[in-house]
Design an enzyme around this catalytic site. Sequence first.
Site, PDB file in Angstrom:
ATOM      1  N   HIS A 173      53.007  69.955 -16.820  1.00 25.90           N
ATOM      2  CA  HIS A 173      51.586  69.605 -16.896  1.00 25.90           C
ATOM      3  C   HIS A 173      50.895  70.137 -15.640  1.00 25.90           C
ATOM      4  CE1 HIS A 173      52.013  66.227 -14.047  1.00 25.90           C
ATOM      5  NE2 HIS A 173      53.189  66.033 -14.633  1.00 25.90           N
ATOM      6  N   LEU A 174      49.666  69.776 -15.405  1.00 23.39           N
ATOM      7  CA  LEU A 174      48.856  70.405 -14.365  1.00 23.39           C
ATOM      8  C   LEU A 174      49.462  70.363 -12.963  1.00 23.39           C
ATOM      9  CD1 LEU A 174      46.318  71.957 -13.723  1.00 23.39           C
ATOM     10  CD2 LEU A 174      45.104  69.798 -13.488  1.00 23.39           C
TER      11      LEU A 174
END
Length: 88
Positions: free
Chosen positions: A15-16
């Site tokens: 994810h980010l």
Amino acid sequence: MVSQKITIKNPTGLHLRPAGVLCTVAMEFRSSITFQYKHITANAKSVLSVLGACVKYGDELEFFCDGEDEQEALAAVVAAVENGLGDK
């Protein structure tokens, strides 16, 4: 060119935050750093490219490094992935 396969250990995948950590590590090197996941080839120096690969926990990636510091680059990205890319 050098390459190595590695399995993602992050429970939430790339994810980010871990994608950003991967990109930060990759940007430290002059070599081209990409990874292949299924039919996708992603630029490890681009957060959008990494996120676009939709890598999940347990997925196997193959990193490819090509350039003057390819050995060091591969060692660094593999170590970063093995250490969880900032996630616990």
